[in-house]
Design an enzyme around this catalytic site. Structure first.
Site, short mmCIF file in Angstrom:
data_model
loop_
_atom_site.label_atom_id
_atom_site.label_comp_id
_atom_site.label_asym_id
_atom_site.label_seq_id
_atom_site.Cartn_x
_atom_site.Cartn_y
_atom_site.Cartn_z
N LYS A 6 -10.71 -6.69 26.45
CA LYS A 6 -11.33 -6.65 25.11
C LYS A 6 -12.78 -6.21 25.25
O LYS A 6 -13.40 -6.37 26.31
CB LYS A 6 -11.24 -7.99 24.38
CG LYS A 6 -12.04 -9.15 25.00
CD LYS A 6 -13.48 -9.24 24.53
CE LYS A 6 -14.26 -10.26 25.36
NZ LYS A 6 -15.67 -10.19 25.35
N ASP A 133 -11.39 -17.13 24.53
CA ASP A 133 -10.96 -15.73 24.33
C ASP A 133 -9.44 -15.55 24.43
O ASP A 133 -8.92 -14.48 24.10
CB ASP A 133 -11.60 -14.82 25.40
CG ASP A 133 -13.06 -14.53 25.11
OD1 ASP A 133 -13.53 -14.87 24.01
OD2 ASP A 133 -13.73 -13.96 25.99
P1 ATP Z 1 -15.11 -13.30 29.13
O1 ATP Z 1 -15.38 -11.93 28.59
O2 ATP Z 1 -13.84 -13.95 28.60
O3 ATP Z 1 -16.28 -14.22 29.15
P2 ATP Z 1 -15.33 -12.14 31.74
O4 ATP Z 1 -14.66 -10.82 31.58
O5 ATP Z 1 -16.81 -12.14 31.66
O6 ATP Z 1 -14.72 -13.13 30.69
P3 ATP Z 1 -13.54 -12.81 33.89
O7 ATP Z 1 -13.23 -11.46 34.44
O8 ATP Z 1 -12.49 -13.46 33.08
O9 ATP Z 1 -14.92 -12.79 33.09
O10 ATP Z 1 -13.95 -13.73 35.14
C1 ATP Z 1 -14.67 -14.92 34.99
C2 ATP Z 1 -14.43 -15.82 36.21
O11 ATP Z 1 -13.07 -16.28 36.21
C3 ATP Z 1 -14.64 -15.11 37.54
O12 ATP Z 1 -15.59 -15.84 38.26
C4 ATP Z 1 -13.29 -15.14 38.24
O13 ATP Z 1 -13.40 -15.44 39.61
C5 ATP Z 1 -12.51 -16.24 37.51
N1 ATP Z 1 -11.04 -15.95 37.35
C6 ATP Z 1 -10.04 -16.84 37.39
N2 ATP Z 1 -8.85 -16.25 37.18
C7 ATP Z 1 -9.09 -14.95 36.99
C8 ATP Z 1 -8.26 -13.83 36.71
N3 ATP Z 1 -6.91 -13.93 36.59
N4 ATP Z 1 -8.86 -12.63 36.55
C9 ATP Z 1 -10.22 -12.53 36.63
N5 ATP Z 1 -11.03 -13.55 36.92
C10 ATP Z 1 -10.49 -14.75 37.08
#
Ligand code: ATP
Length: 282
Positions: A6, A133
């Site tokens: 997203k 989210d």
């Molecule tokens: P959001 O936009 O929902 O805040 P984000 O894109 O900033 O999320 P993610 O990529 O979801 O962040 O990663 C956040 C943390 O979650 C990372 O530190 C990662 O190690 C952990 N994590 C746990 N499971 C997963 C997964 N399946 N994919 C990605 N990261 C994961």
């Protein structure tokens, strides 16, 4: 299953709640960039296992996809084993909801695989337990998100947008971003109702002109590449550009796929994570 990322077209933080979370108002948009999540159901009782080769993604119980499977098993009192394989394309800790969308794919996938007959609302209510989210990632398309980000109103957005996503080589923790957000430093806030009108009318310049994220008051101070990326996007023909979520990934809206591809060439040597993609209507 395709687990799509997203982006935020708008993101406003309204206030801090007594429980420590924040009330937000934002417009979220699903995009075509995706992870692939494969589920293989065991024939009998067994554990939840996970395979994902990305170095920043935890394996085992700390992975949100694994937690999603455990949640479903507990909720429905199922003991059957499940093997989850994630082919990760979405940059991690980038503001693209990579973890949340993997969790959403597991909930939707197990609903089909184990014939649980949950409707969208039930899946979204379960997903909320894992993260704010996750309900949006289950619903997809375009939506206005309020409350903690989990109160969703779908938005009809007929125009497909050609996008360029660029992530500087940094990872931003969402919790850290909220801790560092200073409400007094926010001088420009998004107009989400105006953005909804532009989306409904398929008004690309209106959509591009309304892009706004209050986290741009804090994150680019620590990661100045974000400003450079935005400026380069605008110089290479982007109609508008914005950081997504709590960053650090940046989105540019272009007139055409060719335009986005040409601009991608300007970033290719400098950044590892450069993607030409487009909005996904759901
Ligand atoms: P959001 O936009 O929902 O805040 P984000 O894109 O900033 O999320 P993610 O990529 O979801 O962040 O990663 C956040 C943390 O979650 C990372 O530190 C990662 O190690 C952990 N994590 C746990 N499971 C997963 C997964 N399946 N994919 C990605 N990261 C994961």
């Amino acid at each position: 299953m395709e687990a799509r990322a997203k982006i935020n077209l708008t993101l406003d933080v309204i206030n801090r709640r007594e429980d420590g979370y924040h009330n937000v108002m934002m417009i979220m948009q699903q995009v075509c960039l995706s992870d692939t999540v494969q589920l293989v159901s065991g024939s009998g009782d067994g554990p939840v296992t996970i395979e994902c080769s990305h170095p920043q993604v935890p394996s085992g119980g700390a992975n949100i996809a694994c937690r999603a499977a455990q949640l479903i098993r507990e909720h429905f009192n199922i003991r059957r084993g499940i093997e989850i394989r994630i082919d990760k394309n979405i940059p991690v800790a980038a503001g693209l909801a990579g973890g949340s969308t993997d969790a959403a794919a597991v909930i939707k996938g197990l609903n089909l695989l184990w014939e649980l007959n949950m409707d969208m609302r039930e899946m979204m209510n379960l997903g909320k337990v894992l993260g704010a989210d996750v309900p949006f990632c289950i619903m997809g398309g375009t939506a206005l998100a309020e409350g903690m980000g989990d109160i969703l109103t779908p938005v009809r957005a007929p125009a497909e947008l050609d996008l360029l996503l660029v992530k500087p080589d940094a990872a931003v923790s969402t919790a850290w971003a909220y801790c560092n957000l200073d409400p007094a430093a926010i001088h420009e806030r998004p107009d989400s109702p105006m953005m909804i009108k532009a989306l409904e009318a398929g008004d690309r310049p209106g959509i591009a002109g309304g892009l706004c994220n209050v986290f741009e008051t804090v994150i680019p101070v620590h990661y100045p590449e974000i400003r450079d990326i935005k400026e380069t996007m605008l110089r290479t023909g982007a109609l508008g550009s914005v950081m997504t979520g709590s960053g650090p990934a940046v989105v540019g809206i272009y007139e055409s796929r060719e335009g986005a591809e040409k601009a991608a060439g300007c970033f290719a040597g400098r950044y590892r994570d450069v993607f030409v993609t487009r909005t996904f209507a759901g």
